[in-house]
Design a protein around this motif. Structure first.
Motif, PDB file in Angstrom:
ATOM      1  N   GLN A  97      47.222  31.193  42.712  1.00 16.94           N
ATOM      2  CA  GLN A  97      46.428  32.095  43.554  1.00 16.94           C
ATOM      3  C   GLN A  97      45.964  31.356  44.800  1.00 16.94           C
ATOM      4  O   GLN A  97      46.006  31.864  45.921  1.00 16.94           O
ATOM      5  CB  GLN A  97      45.193  32.592  42.789  1.00 16.94           C
ATOM      6  CG  GLN A  97      45.480  33.641  41.739  1.00 16.94           C
ATOM      7  CD  GLN A  97      44.238  33.980  40.947  1.00 16.94           C
ATOM      8  OE1 GLN A  97      43.120  33.800  41.415  1.00 16.94           O
ATOM      9  NE2 GLN A  97      44.440  34.464  39.725  1.00 16.94           N
ATOM     10  N   TYR A  98      45.478  30.112  44.571  1.00 16.25           N
ATOM     11  CA  TYR A  98      45.013  29.316  45.692  1.00 16.25           C
ATOM     12  C   TYR A  98      46.130  29.065  46.692  1.00 16.25           C
ATOM     13  O   TYR A  98      45.942  29.227  47.897  1.00 16.25           O
ATOM     14  CB  TYR A  98      44.433  27.991  45.188  1.00 16.25           C
ATOM     15  CG  TYR A  98      44.283  26.960  46.267  1.00 16.25           C
ATOM     16  CD1 TYR A  98      43.391  27.167  47.336  1.00 16.25           C
ATOM     17  CD2 TYR A  98      45.035  25.784  46.265  1.00 16.25           C
ATOM     18  CE1 TYR A  98      43.259  26.230  48.339  1.00 16.25           C
ATOM     19  CE2 TYR A  98      44.920  24.842  47.269  1.00 16.25           C
ATOM     20  CZ  TYR A  98      44.018  25.074  48.312  1.00 16.25           C
ATOM     21  OH  TYR A  98      43.896  24.160  49.310  1.00 16.25           O
ATOM     22  N   GLU A  99      47.313  28.681  46.179  1.00 14.26           N
ATOM     23  CA  GLU A  99      48.434  28.374  47.089  1.00 14.26           C
ATOM     24  C   GLU A  99      48.816  29.585  47.915  1.00 14.26           C
ATOM     25  O   GLU A  99      49.032  29.492  49.118  1.00 14.26           O
ATOM     26  CB  GLU A  99      49.641  27.902  46.279  1.00 14.26           C
ATOM     27  CG  GLU A  99      49.545  26.439  45.913  1.00 14.26           C
ATOM     28  CD  GLU A  99      50.884  25.899  45.419  1.00 14.26           C
ATOM     29  OE1 GLU A  99      51.405  26.497  44.461  1.00 14.26           O
ATOM     30  OE2 GLU A  99      51.374  24.924  45.994  1.00 14.26           O
ATOM     31  N   GLU A 100      48.836  30.736  47.244  1.00 15.05           N
ATOM     32  CA  GLU A 100      49.196  31.960  47.967  1.00 15.05           C
ATOM     33  C   GLU A 100      48.142  32.278  49.025  1.00 15.05           C
ATOM     34  O   GLU A 100      48.452  32.637  50.154  1.00 15.05           O
ATOM     35  CB  GLU A 100      49.336  33.123  46.977  1.00 15.05           C
ATOM     36  CG  GLU A 100      49.974  34.338  47.645  1.00 15.05           C
ATOM     37  CD  GLU A 100      50.110  35.529  46.697  1.00 15.05           C
ATOM     38  OE1 GLU A 100      49.960  35.355  45.473  1.00 15.05           O
ATOM     39  OE2 GLU A 100      50.368  36.631  47.212  1.00 15.05           O
ATOM     40  N   PHE A 101      46.878  32.110  48.629  1.00 17.58           N
ATOM     41  CA  PHE A 101      45.776  32.374  49.552  1.00 17.58           C
ATOM     42  C   PHE A 101      45.892  31.481  50.783  1.00 17.58           C
ATOM     43  O   PHE A 101      45.798  31.927  51.915  1.00 17.58           O
ATOM     44  CB  PHE A 101      44.440  32.119  48.830  1.00 17.58           C
ATOM     45  CG  PHE A 101      43.239  32.352  49.701  1.00 17.58           C
ATOM     46  CD1 PHE A 101      42.728  33.634  49.870  1.00 17.58           C
ATOM     47  CD2 PHE A 101      42.610  31.292  50.347  1.00 17.58           C
ATOM     48  CE1 PHE A 101      41.627  33.845  50.668  1.00 17.58           C
ATOM     49  CE2 PHE A 101      41.523  31.509  51.155  1.00 17.58           C
ATOM     50  CZ  PHE A 101      41.018  32.791  51.309  1.00 17.58           C
ATOM     51  N   LYS A 102      46.130  30.200  50.512  1.00 11.96           N
ATOM     52  CA  LYS A 102      46.190  29.240  51.610  1.00 11.96           C
ATOM     53  C   LYS A 102      47.355  29.562  52.559  1.00 11.96           C
ATOM     54  O   LYS A 102      47.223  29.453  53.774  1.00 11.96           O
ATOM     55  CB  LYS A 102      46.338  27.826  51.037  1.00 11.96           C
ATOM     56  CG  LYS A 102      46.183  26.736  52.090  1.00 11.96           C
ATOM     57  CD  LYS A 102      46.127  25.362  51.455  1.00 11.96           C
ATOM     58  CE  LYS A 102      45.901  24.305  52.510  1.00 11.96           C
ATOM     59  NZ  LYS A 102      45.736  22.975  51.926  1.00 11.96           N
ATOM     60  N   LEU A 258      42.251  37.949  48.788  1.00 16.47           N
ATOM     61  CA  LEU A 258      42.087  37.564  47.392  1.00 16.47           C
ATOM     62  C   LEU A 258      42.141  38.785  46.469  1.00 16.47           C
ATOM     63  O   LEU A 258      42.651  38.711  45.354  1.00 16.47           O
ATOM     64  CB  LEU A 258      40.775  36.799  47.207  1.00 16.47           C
ATOM     65  CG  LEU A 258      40.831  35.787  46.055  1.00 16.47           C
ATOM     66  CD1 LEU A 258      41.868  34.702  46.336  1.00 16.47           C
ATOM     67  CD2 LEU A 258      39.470  35.162  45.826  1.00 16.47           C
ATOM     68  N   ARG A 259      41.624  39.907  46.964  1.00 15.46           N
ATOM     69  CA  ARG A 259      41.729  41.147  46.171  1.00 15.46           C
ATOM     70  C   ARG A 259      43.209  41.504  45.953  1.00 15.46           C
ATOM     71  O   ARG A 259      43.595  41.898  44.855  1.00 15.46           O
ATOM     72  CB  ARG A 259      41.019  42.299  46.877  1.00 15.46           C
ATOM     73  CG  ARG A 259      39.512  42.255  46.756  1.00 15.46           C
ATOM     74  CD  ARG A 259      38.883  43.392  47.555  1.00 15.46           C
ATOM     75  NE  ARG A 259      39.107  44.704  46.935  1.00 15.46           N
ATOM     76  CZ  ARG A 259      38.244  45.273  46.104  1.00 15.46           C
ATOM     77  NH1 ARG A 259      37.120  44.663  45.787  1.00 15.46           N
ATOM     78  NH2 ARG A 259      38.505  46.443  45.587  1.00 15.46           N
ATOM     79  N   ALA A 260      43.988  41.325  47.028  1.00 13.97           N
ATOM     80  CA  ALA A 260      45.411  41.621  46.922  1.00 13.97           C
ATOM     81  C   ALA A 260      46.074  40.666  45.934  1.00 13.97           C
ATOM     82  O   ALA A 260      46.830  41.077  45.052  1.00 13.97           O
ATOM     83  CB  ALA A 260      46.063  41.510  48.305  1.00 13.97           C
ATOM     84  N   ILE A 261      45.738  39.396  46.070  1.00 15.99           N
ATOM     85  CA  ILE A 261      46.358  38.391  45.208  1.00 15.99           C
ATOM     86  C   ILE A 261      45.979  38.623  43.752  1.00 15.99           C
ATOM     87  O   ILE A 261      46.792  38.516  42.842  1.00 15.99           O
ATOM     88  CB  ILE A 261      45.955  36.978  45.668  1.00 15.99           C
ATOM     89  CG1 ILE A 261      46.546  36.659  47.037  1.00 15.99           C
ATOM     90  CG2 ILE A 261      46.374  35.921  44.638  1.00 15.99           C
ATOM     91  CD1 ILE A 261      45.955  35.454  47.719  1.00 15.99           C
ATOM     92  N   ARG A 262      44.711  38.949  43.533  1.00 19.80           N
ATOM     93  CA  ARG A 262      44.219  39.140  42.157  1.00 19.80           C
ATOM     94  C   ARG A 262      44.403  40.591  41.696  1.00 19.80           C
ATOM     95  O   ARG A 262      43.925  40.955  40.613  1.00 19.80           O
ATOM     96  CB  ARG A 262      42.757  38.710  42.056  1.00 19.80           C
ATOM     97  CG  ARG A 262      42.602  37.188  42.114  1.00 19.80           C
ATOM     98  CD  ARG A 262      41.171  36.766  42.383  1.00 19.80           C
ATOM     99  NE  ARG A 262      40.258  37.016  41.275  1.00 19.80           N
ATOM    100  CZ  ARG A 262      40.067  36.186  40.254  1.00 19.80           C
ATOM    101  NH1 ARG A 262      40.746  35.053  40.201  1.00 19.80           N
ATOM    102  NH2 ARG A 262      39.212  36.481  39.305  1.00 19.80           N
ATOM    103  N   PHE A 272      35.320  38.216  42.072  1.00 16.56           N
ATOM    104  CA  PHE A 272      35.037  36.812  42.428  1.00 16.56           C
ATOM    105  C   PHE A 272      33.762  36.817  43.264  1.00 16.56           C
ATOM    106  O   PHE A 272      33.305  37.865  43.708  1.00 16.56           O
ATOM    107  CB  PHE A 272      36.198  36.193  43.208  1.00 16.56           C
ATOM    108  CG  PHE A 272      36.676  37.061  44.342  1.00 16.56           C
ATOM    109  CD1 PHE A 272      36.062  36.992  45.591  1.00 16.56           C
ATOM    110  CD2 PHE A 272      37.718  37.983  44.166  1.00 16.56           C
ATOM    111  CE1 PHE A 272      36.481  37.798  46.626  1.00 16.56           C
ATOM    112  CE2 PHE A 272      38.136  38.798  45.202  1.00 16.56           C
ATOM    113  CZ  PHE A 272      37.525  38.710  46.433  1.00 16.56           C
ATOM    114  N   GLU A 273      33.195  35.637  43.428  1.00 18.13           N
ATOM    115  CA  GLU A 273      31.950  35.507  44.189  1.00 18.13           C
ATOM    116  C   GLU A 273      32.220  34.783  45.493  1.00 18.13           C
ATOM    117  O   GLU A 273      33.025  33.849  45.534  1.00 18.13           O
ATOM    118  CB  GLU A 273      30.921  34.681  43.402  1.00 18.13           C
ATOM    119  CG  GLU A 273      30.476  35.296  42.101  1.00 18.13           C
ATOM    120  CD  GLU A 273      29.656  36.550  42.294  1.00 18.13           C
ATOM    121  OE1 GLU A 273      28.740  36.524  43.158  1.00 18.13           O
ATOM    122  OE2 GLU A 273      29.925  37.554  41.615  1.00 18.13           O
ATOM    123  N   ILE A 274      31.536  35.230  46.531  1.00 19.67           N
ATOM    124  CA  ILE A 274      31.592  34.513  47.800  1.00 19.67           C
ATOM    125  C   ILE A 274      30.233  33.832  47.961  1.00 19.67           C
ATOM    126  O   ILE A 274      29.196  34.503  47.939  1.00 19.67           O
ATOM    127  CB  ILE A 274      31.790  35.471  48.989  1.00 19.67           C
ATOM    128  CG1 ILE A 274      33.043  36.317  48.802  1.00 19.67           C
ATOM    129  CG2 ILE A 274      31.766  34.697  50.296  1.00 19.67           C
ATOM    130  CD1 ILE A 274      34.294  35.729  49.321  1.00 19.67           C
TER     131      ILE A 274
END
Lengths: 417, 230
Positions: A97-102, A258-262, A272-274
């Motif tokens: 998820q992180y890699e995709e986000f980045k 992140l909503r899209a990824i998750r 998730f929390e910001i």
């Protein structure tokens, strides 16, 4: 008739008499003062402690740069276990998820990751650090989000992350223990039996919240996930916006992405929390305002009780001095003079108690500062409010006894034994 | 010359339960400057009430009381306090000093209430104490003074504001005869220096210091006679 100088004379005389009255009834006066002192002490003490904590939280939170926010599964500050269920059922944030986000995020000038656990018995040759050390998995941006710098050697690189290398950065506490007389760069340490090559050390940060901020070892996140992952491991993603103006936009992008990824369905809340400095401070102040309210209500009750004490003592004081009041009236004291005299006494009593309370409160609050090793704060505004409230109590609860004294009949008072 | 004090048909009634006590029942009295008057009468005769009335501690139920042209019977509490402060010097049987204050401060108190600055107060108060022979006792508290000395402090206090009358209520009642004689000497000499003195007593030999003796009985003046020429 009651010119300024008359009032001044009257107040000076009242003050003199107040001192006399307190001196003659030391114990009684001290007990009365105590009530007020406790009330004021509780407000000032709590306010000082909270101010101190707030300022330390604010400076502690500045670990993130101003334009940085963090995405994680759990909220940064939780008060009690309320709502734990909601957070527990969320999916962990994992490395893909992180890699995709980045890869997909366009706005941020930097995206980095971190996750931590603790490690005991970290070894270098014959030396072992028994107590636990924070073990952080990160990438090239992580030390920046921790607001520290490389003091010697080099940072973790993207290469280290891709190649899952066994390399590490050491915080100064770890350096102190394992390498008291040696240069750590290039040496090999063992973490849970695995060899790690020290590539760099970071600057000393000192303490915050009573704990050291230098007691850590940082390794590439990929390596961390390979060796130290468990079912609770979830990543924190730090995102730095290019500027304050673009902060909100950056956050919107991050949330959407992140909503899209998750795969959060539209209409459902974020899973998730910001966390940002502002939000952390806000959350903390939500927590402290509860304490403030509690302290305030305790104080109000304490001060009310103290006020009743003052009224009681003043009524006794009036009865004790009926003869004196008669004498003073016979030789020319007006009602106003007598009223002023007894009001001054009541105000002086409560003010004096208030000052003692303020001093004790500030001292008590600052003990918290010493315990948490943060700079002390003196809440001058609350000290001022405290003293104003004391005057109000003095007047409020002193007015009736004073009024009674001023209305005594001089003839009967003179005859009183 | 207009009179200092003029009481016309002064009545003072108290209600005690259902009963009305006529403490003063129509008193007419005129007192001029530099008189030395004794008010005599058995207890319950109304002489204390008369003294309180003259001293502006009490106001009449009816009648007219004029003090140097000021209408006392119309005054409110603050005006009464002011006239007591400016024009009347009290000397009580039980001295009525402030027990915790020094002699000097006791004498200073009336000046505080008449709003005189600190340095002038000290000046006047110590002058007044010197007049009654207590210049070496200024910083003593009442409990460190003899009865006669206490009464002299009270006289100094009564004098300090240059009052129009000195009102002495049984001033020797709590003193031995020697101290009593001293106090009467002081009052006599104050009279001879032009002060007006009103003495309330039931002792014949004390009353005889005065030049005019007024007898009260049942709230009325029974007789009022000049016993000595000035």
């Amino acid at each position: 008739m009651f010119g300024l100088s008359r009032t001044k004379n009257g107040i000076m005389e009242s003050f003199r008499m107040t001192i006399d009255a307190i001196r003659q009834n030391k114990l009684r006066s001290i007990l009365t003062l105590l009530g007020i002192s406790i009330g004021v002490f509780s407000v000032i003490g709590v306010m000082t402690a909270i101010r101190t904590l707030e300022s330390s939280v604010e400076s502690g939170l500045n670990v993130f740069g101003t334009n940085t926010f963090v995405i994680q599964k759990w909220p940064g500050i939780r008060v009690g276990n309320h709502g734990d269920e909601k957070y527990r059922n969320r999916k962990n944030i994992d490395y893909p998820q992180y890699e995709e986000f980045k890869r997909r995020a366009r706005m941020p000038i930097m995206v980095s990751v971190s996750e931590g656990t603790s490690a005991r018995n970290v070894k270098y040759r014959d030396k072992t650090v028994k107590r636990s050390i924070e073990l952080i998995g990160g990438d090239e941006g992580t030390i920046r989000t921790y607001n520290t710098y490389i003091a010697d050697g080099r940072n973790v690189t993207t290469d280290d992350v891709h190649s899952v290398r066994n390399v590490c950065l050491l915080g100064m506490d770890v350096v102190d223990r394992l390498f008291p007389f040696e240069d750590p760069i290039g040496k090999t340490i063992q973490i849970r039996g695995l060899d790690y090559n020290v590539i760099g050390i970071t600057e000393r940060k000192g303490e915050a919240f009573g704990g050291s901020q230098d007691n850590y070892i940082a390794i590439p996140i990929t390596n961390f996930l390979q060796h130290f992952k468990n079912r609770w491991t979830t990543l924190s993603i730090s995102v730095e916006a290019p500027s304050a103006e673009e902060y909100d936009k950056t956050m919107d992008e991050a949330i959407g992405l992140l909503r899209a990824i998750r795969k959060v369905p539209p209409g459902k809340e974020n899973d998730f929390e910001i966390e940002s400095n502002a939000e952390m401070i806000e959350r903390f102040s939500g927590f402290t305002s509860g304490i403030k309210l509690f302290a305030l209500s305790i104080s109000v009750i304490a001060l009310l009780v103290a006020g009743i004490g003052i009224m009681n003592i003043m009524l006794v004081s009036v009865t004790d001095r009926i003869k004196e009041i008669g004498i003073r009236k016979a030789i020319g004291a007006t009602r106003t003079d007598i009223l002023t005299q007894f009001l001054t006494e009541a105000i002086f009593l409560s003010e004096f108690g208030g000052i003692v309370g303020v001093i004790l409160g500030i001292a008590g609050g600052n003990i918290v500062a010493v315990i948490f090793k943060v700079p002390a704060v003196i809440p001058f505004d609350w000290a001022l409010y405290g003293l104003i409230v004391c005057s109000i109590i003095g007047i409020g609860f002193g007015i009736y006894p004073a009024w009674r004294a001023s209305n005594l009949d001089p003839i009967e008072s003179l005859r009183y034994e | 010359m207009s009179s200092l004090i003029s009481l016309q048909n002064i009545k003072r009634h108290y209600e005690v339960g259902d009963e009305i006590v006529r403490a003063l029942d129509g008193v007419d009295l005129t007192i001029n400057h530099n008189e030395y008057i004794s008010i005599m009468g058995p207890s319950g005769s109304g002489k204390s009430t008369l003294m309180n009335m003259i001293g502006c501690l009490d106001t009449p139920s009816s009648g007219k009381y004029e003090f140097e042209g000021e209408l006392v019977h119309d005054m409110d509490d603050n005006q009464l306090a002011s006239i007591r402060n400016r024009k009347i010097g009290f000397v009580f049987q039980t001295f009525n000093l402030l027990p915790k204050a020094t002699a000097l401060h006791n004498v200073e108190v009336p000046l505080i209430y008449s709003n005189i600055p600190k340095n002038q107060r000290i000046d006047k108060a110590s002058k007044s104490l010197t007049e009654v022979g207590l210049h070496d006792r200024m910083y003593h508290r009442p409990n460190e003074l003899s009865g006669g000395q206490r009464q002299r402090v009270a006289i100094a206090r009564a004098l300090v504001n240059d009052p129009s009358i000195i009102l002495a209520d049984e001033p020797t009642g709590n003193l031995d005869s020697k101290s009593g004689a001293e106090i009467m000497n002081i009052l006599d000499s104050l009279y001879s220096r032009g002060n007006t003195i009103i003495l309330v007593t039931h002792e014949e030999y004390i009353a005889n210091h005065a030049h005019r003796i007024i007898n009260i009985f049942d709230g009325k003046i029974k007789d009022d006679k000049i016993v000595k020429k000035k």
